[in-house]
Design a protein around this motif. Structure first.
Motif, PDB file in Angstrom:
ATOM      1  N   VAL A 174      11.265   5.761   5.300  1.00  0.00           N
ATOM      2  CA  VAL A 174      10.264   4.719   5.044  1.00  0.00           C
ATOM      3  C   VAL A 174      10.975   3.384   4.841  1.00  0.00           C
ATOM      4  CG1 VAL A 174       8.693   6.371   3.969  1.00  0.00           C
ATOM      5  CG2 VAL A 174      10.284   5.075   2.521  1.00  0.00           C
ATOM      6  N   LYS A 175      10.198   2.329   4.797  1.00  0.00           N
ATOM      7  CA  LYS A 175      10.760   1.009   4.501  1.00  0.00           C
ATOM      8  C   LYS A 175      10.960   0.872   2.992  1.00  0.00           C
ATOM      9  CE  LYS A 175       8.759  -1.328   8.499  1.00  0.00           C
ATOM     10  NZ  LYS A 175      10.035  -1.385   9.206  1.00  0.00           N
ATOM     11  N   ASP A 176      11.926   0.063   2.596  1.00  0.00           N
ATOM     12  CA  ASP A 176      12.220  -0.141   1.173  1.00  0.00           C
ATOM     13  C   ASP A 176      10.957  -0.463   0.374  1.00  0.00           C
ATOM     14  OD1 ASP A 176      14.713  -0.028   2.349  1.00  0.00           O
ATOM     15  OD2 ASP A 176      15.544  -1.695   1.192  1.00  0.00           O
ATOM     16  N   ALA A 177      10.124  -1.323   0.940  1.00  0.00           N
ATOM     17  CA  ALA A 177       8.940  -1.798   0.212  1.00  0.00           C
ATOM     18  C   ALA A 177       7.998  -0.649  -0.163  1.00  0.00           C
ATOM     19  CB  ALA A 177       8.195  -2.830   1.050  1.00  0.00           C
ATOM     20  N   ARG A 207       9.352   1.278 -10.058  1.00  0.00           N
ATOM     21  CA  ARG A 207       9.394  -0.176 -10.227  1.00  0.00           C
ATOM     22  C   ARG A 207      10.629  -0.805  -9.603  1.00  0.00           C
ATOM     23  NH1 ARG A 207       8.032   1.164 -15.458  1.00  0.00           N
ATOM     24  NH2 ARG A 207      10.089   0.493 -16.151  1.00  0.00           N
ATOM     25  N   ASN A 208      11.792  -0.177  -9.813  1.00  0.00           N
ATOM     26  CA  ASN A 208      13.060  -0.741  -9.351  1.00  0.00           C
ATOM     27  C   ASN A 208      14.131   0.344  -9.459  1.00  0.00           C
ATOM     28  OD1 ASN A 208      13.688  -0.631 -12.160  1.00  0.00           O
ATOM     29  ND2 ASN A 208      12.857  -2.697 -12.433  1.00  0.00           N
ATOM     30  N   LEU A 209      15.377  -0.027  -9.198  1.00  0.00           N
ATOM     31  CA  LEU A 209      16.466   0.955  -9.222  1.00  0.00           C
ATOM     32  C   LEU A 209      16.675   1.522 -10.623  1.00  0.00           C
ATOM     33  CD1 LEU A 209      18.713   2.417  -7.712  1.00  0.00           C
ATOM     34  CD2 LEU A 209      20.201   0.448  -8.150  1.00  0.00           C
ATOM     35  N   GLN A 210      16.538   0.686 -11.630  1.00  0.00           N
ATOM     36  CA  GLN A 210      16.693   1.174 -13.008  1.00  0.00           C
ATOM     37  C   GLN A 210      15.634   2.220 -13.330  1.00  0.00           C
ATOM     38  OE1 GLN A 210      17.446  -1.669 -16.292  1.00  0.00           O
ATOM     39  NE2 GLN A 210      15.705  -0.739 -17.318  1.00  0.00           N
ATOM     40  N   ASP A 211      14.413   1.979 -12.907  1.00  0.00           N
ATOM     41  CA  ASP A 211      13.332   2.939 -13.121  1.00  0.00           C
ATOM     42  C   ASP A 211      13.640   4.246 -12.393  1.00  0.00           C
ATOM     43  OD1 ASP A 211      10.784   3.935 -13.913  1.00  0.00           O
ATOM     44  OD2 ASP A 211       9.922   3.295 -12.008  1.00  0.00           O
ATOM     45  N   LEU A 212      14.124   4.149 -11.160  1.00  0.00           N
ATOM     46  CA  LEU A 212      14.453   5.346 -10.394  1.00  0.00           C
ATOM     47  C   LEU A 212      15.560   6.141 -11.085  1.00  0.00           C
ATOM     48  CD1 LEU A 212      14.304   7.175  -7.929  1.00  0.00           C
ATOM     49  CD2 LEU A 212      15.857   5.580  -6.748  1.00  0.00           C
ATOM     50  N   ARG A 213      16.597   5.467 -11.554  1.00  0.00           N
ATOM     51  CA  ARG A 213      17.690   6.174 -12.224  1.00  0.00           C
ATOM     52  C   ARG A 213      17.220   6.826 -13.524  1.00  0.00           C
ATOM     53  NH1 ARG A 213      23.049   2.332 -11.188  1.00  0.00           N
ATOM     54  NH2 ARG A 213      23.173   2.775  -8.952  1.00  0.00           N
ATOM     55  N   MET A 250       0.846  -1.191   0.000  1.00  0.00           N
ATOM     56  CA  MET A 250       0.000   0.000   0.000  1.00  0.00           C
ATOM     57  C   MET A 250       0.883   1.244   0.000  1.00  0.00           C
ATOM     58  SD  MET A 250      -3.056   0.909   2.626  1.00  0.00           S
ATOM     59  CE  MET A 250      -4.081   2.320   2.364  1.00  0.00           C
ATOM     60  N   ALA A 251       0.553   2.247  -0.800  1.00  0.00           N
ATOM     61  CA  ALA A 251       1.365   3.457  -0.905  1.00  0.00           C
ATOM     62  C   ALA A 251       1.285   4.257   0.384  1.00  0.00           C
ATOM     63  CB  ALA A 251       0.879   4.306  -2.075  1.00  0.00           C
ATOM     64  N   SER A 297      17.453   1.140  -0.920  1.00  0.00           N
ATOM     65  CA  SER A 297      17.523   1.198   0.540  1.00  0.00           C
ATOM     66  C   SER A 297      17.973   2.567   1.023  1.00  0.00           C
ATOM     67  CB  SER A 297      18.486   0.126   1.064  1.00  0.00           C
ATOM     68  OG  SER A 297      17.977  -1.155   0.808  1.00  0.00           O
ATOM     69  N   ALA A 298      18.962   3.142   0.327  1.00  0.00           N
ATOM     70  CA  ALA A 298      19.467   4.454   0.735  1.00  0.00           C
ATOM     71  C   ALA A 298      18.403   5.532   0.552  1.00  0.00           C
ATOM     72  CB  ALA A 298      20.727   4.797  -0.066  1.00  0.00           C
ATOM     73  N   VAL A 299      17.643   5.440  -0.518  1.00  0.00           N
ATOM     74  CA  VAL A 299      16.572   6.416  -0.753  1.00  0.00           C
ATOM     75  C   VAL A 299      15.470   6.230   0.296  1.00  0.00           C
ATOM     76  CG1 VAL A 299      14.782   7.169  -2.364  1.00  0.00           C
ATOM     77  CG2 VAL A 299      17.079   6.630  -3.206  1.00  0.00           C
ATOM     78  N   ALA A 300      15.150   4.990   0.619  1.00  0.00           N
ATOM     79  CA  ALA A 300      14.124   4.728   1.640  1.00  0.00           C
ATOM     80  C   ALA A 300      14.554   5.315   2.986  1.00  0.00           C
ATOM     81  CB  ALA A 300      13.878   3.226   1.754  1.00  0.00           C
ATOM     82  N   ARG A 301      15.820   5.125   3.346  1.00  0.00           N
ATOM     83  CA  ARG A 301      16.317   5.691   4.608  1.00  0.00           C
ATOM     84  C   ARG A 301      16.199   7.214   4.592  1.00  0.00           C
ATOM     85  NH1 ARG A 301      20.204   1.697   3.987  1.00  0.00           N
ATOM     86  NH2 ARG A 301      21.722   3.174   3.123  1.00  0.00           N
ATOM     87  N   ARG A 302      16.545   7.808   3.456  1.00  0.00           N
ATOM     88  CA  ARG A 302      16.473   9.273   3.350  1.00  0.00           C
ATOM     89  C   ARG A 302      15.043   9.775   3.561  1.00  0.00           C
ATOM     90  NH1 ARG A 302      20.243  12.511   0.943  1.00  0.00           N
ATOM     91  NH2 ARG A 302      19.564  14.658   0.642  1.00  0.00           N
ATOM     92  N   LEU A 303      14.081   9.021   3.075  1.00  0.00           N
ATOM     93  CA  LEU A 303      12.674   9.410   3.188  1.00  0.00           C
ATOM     94  C   LEU A 303      12.027   8.928   4.484  1.00  0.00           C
ATOM     95  CD1 LEU A 303      11.638   8.717  -0.504  1.00  0.00           C
ATOM     96  CD2 LEU A 303      11.685  10.962   0.607  1.00  0.00           C
TER      97      LEU A 303
END
Length: 197
Positions: free
Chosen positions: A38-41, A48-54, A1-2, A30-36
Protein backbone atom coordinates in the motif's frame (compact mmCIF):
# COMPACT_ATOMS: atom_id res chain seq x y z
CA UNK A 1 -9.66 6.91 3.46
CA UNK A 2 -8.84 3.53 5.06
CA UNK A 3 -7.91 0.79 2.59
CA UNK A 4 -10.30 -2.18 2.68
CA UNK A 5 -8.85 -5.06 4.69
CA UNK A 6 -6.18 -2.95 6.33
CA UNK A 7 -6.45 -2.66 10.12
CA UNK A 8 -4.29 -1.43 12.97
CA UNK A 9 -3.63 -5.06 13.91
CA UNK A 10 -2.48 -5.95 10.40
CA UNK A 11 -0.19 -2.93 10.27
CA UNK A 12 1.22 -3.79 13.69
CA UNK A 13 1.84 -7.42 12.78
CA UNK A 14 3.56 -6.42 9.54
CA UNK A 15 5.75 -4.02 11.51
CA UNK A 16 6.55 -6.74 14.05
CA UNK A 17 7.54 -9.22 11.33
CA UNK A 18 9.72 -6.59 9.72
CA UNK A 19 11.33 -5.78 13.08
CA UNK A 20 12.26 -9.45 13.53
CA UNK A 21 13.81 -9.55 10.06
CA UNK A 22 15.74 -6.28 9.94
CA UNK A 23 15.75 -4.92 13.51
CA UNK A 24 13.38 -2.52 15.22
CA UNK A 25 15.57 0.48 14.37
CA UNK A 26 15.09 -0.21 10.66
CA UNK A 27 11.30 -0.32 10.79
CA UNK A 28 9.85 2.69 8.97
CA UNK A 29 6.37 3.55 7.85
CA UNK A 30 7.52 3.31 4.23
CA UNK A 31 8.99 -0.15 4.75
CA UNK A 32 5.79 -1.39 6.39
CA UNK A 33 3.70 0.12 3.58
CA UNK A 34 5.83 -1.67 0.98
CA UNK A 35 5.43 -4.94 2.87
CA UNK A 36 1.65 -4.53 2.82
CA UNK A 37 1.57 -3.36 -0.79
CA UNK A 38 0.00 0.00 0.00
CA UNK A 39 1.00 3.65 -0.11
CA UNK A 40 2.49 5.20 3.03
CA UNK A 41 -0.56 7.43 3.47
CA UNK A 42 -2.82 4.38 3.85
CA UNK A 43 -1.13 3.45 7.13
CA UNK A 44 -2.00 6.72 8.83
CA UNK A 45 -5.69 5.80 8.90
CA UNK A 46 -4.70 3.00 11.33
CA UNK A 47 -1.60 4.18 13.24
CA UNK A 48 -0.71 7.76 14.04
CA UNK A 49 3.03 7.66 13.30
CA UNK A 50 6.16 5.53 13.70
CA UNK A 51 6.22 6.01 17.47
CA UNK A 52 2.64 4.76 17.69
CA UNK A 53 3.50 1.75 15.52
CA UNK A 54 6.52 0.86 17.67
CA UNK A 55 4.41 1.13 20.80
CA UNK A 56 1.87 -1.23 19.28
CA UNK A 57 4.67 -3.67 18.38
CA UNK A 58 5.89 -3.53 21.98
CA UNK A 59 2.41 -4.32 23.31
CA UNK A 60 1.94 -7.15 20.81
CA UNK A 61 5.28 -8.62 21.85
CA UNK A 62 4.50 -8.26 25.55
CA UNK A 63 1.24 -10.17 25.02
CA UNK A 64 2.91 -12.93 23.01
CA UNK A 65 5.82 -13.34 25.42
CA UNK A 66 3.56 -13.38 28.47
CA UNK A 67 1.31 -16.06 26.96
CA UNK A 68 4.35 -18.25 26.36
CA UNK A 69 5.68 -17.73 29.87
CA UNK A 70 2.26 -18.40 31.42
CA UNK A 71 1.93 -21.65 29.48
CA UNK A 72 5.47 -22.72 30.37
CA UNK A 73 5.14 -22.02 34.10
CA UNK A 74 1.58 -23.32 34.64
CA UNK A 75 1.54 -25.77 37.54
CA UNK A 76 5.20 -25.23 38.37
CA UNK A 77 6.86 -23.65 41.40
CA UNK A 78 10.31 -22.89 42.75
CA UNK A 79 13.24 -23.79 40.53
CA UNK A 80 11.03 -25.58 37.99
CA UNK A 81 9.01 -22.38 37.47
CA UNK A 82 12.14 -20.22 37.34
CA UNK A 83 13.77 -22.39 34.67
CA UNK A 84 10.56 -22.66 32.64
CA UNK A 85 10.06 -18.88 32.86
CA UNK A 86 13.65 -18.15 31.81
CA UNK A 87 13.64 -20.63 28.94
CA UNK A 88 10.37 -19.33 27.53
CA UNK A 89 11.67 -15.76 27.83
CA UNK A 90 14.93 -16.59 26.05
CA UNK A 91 13.28 -18.66 23.32
CA UNK A 92 10.92 -15.79 22.52
CA UNK A 93 13.87 -13.39 22.30
CA UNK A 94 15.68 -15.75 19.92
CA UNK A 95 12.66 -16.31 17.70
CA UNK A 96 11.47 -12.69 17.67
CA UNK A 97 14.50 -10.41 18.18
CA UNK A 98 12.83 -7.26 16.87
CA UNK A 99 9.69 -7.74 18.91
CA UNK A 100 11.79 -8.57 21.98
CA UNK A 101 13.80 -5.37 21.55
CA UNK A 102 10.56 -3.39 21.51
CA UNK A 103 9.72 -4.72 24.98
CA UNK A 104 13.07 -3.66 26.41
CA UNK A 105 13.40 -0.01 25.45
CA UNK A 106 11.56 2.92 27.03
CA UNK A 107 8.95 4.44 24.74
CA UNK A 108 5.84 6.51 25.06
CA UNK A 109 2.77 4.40 24.34
CA UNK A 110 -0.81 5.61 24.12
CA UNK A 111 -2.27 5.05 27.62
CA UNK A 112 -5.54 3.82 26.09
CA UNK A 113 -3.66 1.08 24.22
CA UNK A 114 -1.76 0.12 27.36
CA UNK A 115 -5.01 -0.11 29.32
CA UNK A 116 -6.44 -2.52 26.74
CA UNK A 117 -3.32 -4.72 26.53
CA UNK A 118 -3.13 -7.47 29.18
CA UNK A 119 0.47 -8.48 28.41
CA UNK A 120 2.46 -5.96 30.46
CA UNK A 121 0.25 -6.31 33.56
CA UNK A 122 0.18 -10.10 33.29
CA UNK A 123 3.98 -10.19 32.90
CA UNK A 124 4.41 -8.30 36.17
CA UNK A 125 1.89 -10.55 37.93
CA UNK A 126 3.59 -13.73 36.68
CA UNK A 127 7.05 -12.56 37.66
CA UNK A 128 6.12 -11.44 41.16
CA UNK A 129 3.97 -14.50 41.74
CA UNK A 130 6.82 -16.83 40.79
CA UNK A 131 9.35 -15.06 42.99
CA UNK A 132 7.02 -14.95 46.00
CA UNK A 133 7.55 -18.73 46.16
CA UNK A 134 11.05 -17.89 47.40
CA UNK A 135 9.48 -16.28 50.50
CA UNK A 136 10.61 -12.78 49.57
CA UNK A 137 8.82 -9.68 50.82
CA UNK A 138 9.23 -6.06 49.77
CA UNK A 139 11.60 -4.43 49.09
CA UNK A 140 13.51 -7.68 48.46
CA UNK A 141 10.86 -8.91 46.05
CA UNK A 142 11.29 -5.93 43.73
CA UNK A 143 15.08 -6.22 44.01
CA UNK A 144 14.83 -9.90 43.04
CA UNK A 145 12.64 -9.05 40.03
CA UNK A 146 15.24 -6.51 38.90
CA UNK A 147 18.08 -8.98 39.42
CA UNK A 148 16.32 -11.68 37.43
CA UNK A 149 15.44 -9.33 34.58
CA UNK A 150 19.03 -8.04 34.50
CA UNK A 151 20.41 -11.57 34.33
CA UNK A 152 18.02 -12.74 31.60
CA UNK A 153 18.25 -9.62 29.46
CA UNK A 154 21.99 -9.28 29.98
CA UNK A 155 22.67 -12.85 28.92
CA UNK A 156 20.33 -12.63 25.93
CA UNK A 157 21.78 -9.30 24.82
CA UNK A 158 25.39 -10.49 25.01
CA UNK A 159 24.46 -13.71 23.26
CA UNK A 160 22.74 -11.83 20.42
CA UNK A 161 25.74 -9.54 20.04
CA UNK A 162 28.12 -12.50 19.68
CA UNK A 163 29.65 -11.86 23.09
CA UNK A 164 30.02 -15.52 24.02
CA UNK A 165 32.75 -16.68 21.62
CA UNK A 166 34.41 -18.91 24.22
CA UNK A 167 34.62 -22.64 23.41
CA UNK A 168 32.22 -23.48 26.25
CA UNK A 169 28.68 -23.56 24.80
CA UNK A 170 26.48 -20.66 25.85
CA UNK A 171 23.73 -23.18 26.62
CA UNK A 172 25.87 -24.77 29.35
CA UNK A 173 26.52 -21.38 30.91
CA UNK A 174 22.80 -20.54 30.71
CA UNK A 175 21.92 -23.65 32.72
CA UNK A 176 24.54 -22.87 35.34
CA UNK A 177 23.44 -19.22 35.55
CA UNK A 178 19.89 -20.36 36.28
CA UNK A 179 21.23 -22.75 38.93
CA UNK A 180 23.11 -19.85 40.50
CA UNK A 181 20.10 -17.54 40.32
CA UNK A 182 17.92 -20.15 42.02
CA UNK A 183 20.51 -20.61 44.78
CA UNK A 184 20.76 -16.87 45.34
CA UNK A 185 16.99 -16.50 45.50
CA UNK A 186 16.77 -19.31 48.04
CA UNK A 187 19.49 -17.69 50.17
CA UNK A 188 18.62 -14.03 49.69
CA UNK A 189 20.90 -11.86 51.85
CA UNK A 190 19.37 -10.47 55.01
CA UNK A 191 19.11 -6.74 55.61
CA UNK A 192 21.67 -5.19 57.93
CA UNK A 193 21.56 -1.91 59.80
CA UNK A 194 22.25 0.93 57.43
CA UNK A 195 21.09 -0.97 54.31
CA UNK A 196 18.71 0.90 52.02
CA UNK A 197 15.05 -0.14 52.46
Amino acid sequence: MARAGLTADRVTFAGAELADEVGLDHVTMSAVARRLGVKDASLYAHVRNLQDLRGRIALLAADEKTIRIAEATAGRAGKDALVAFANAYRTYAHEHPGRYTATQIPMEIDPELVAQAPGPRRAIELTYSMLRAYALDEPDLTDAVRLMRSMLHGFIGLEAAGGFAHARPAEDSWVRCLDALHTLLEHWPAHHEGDPT
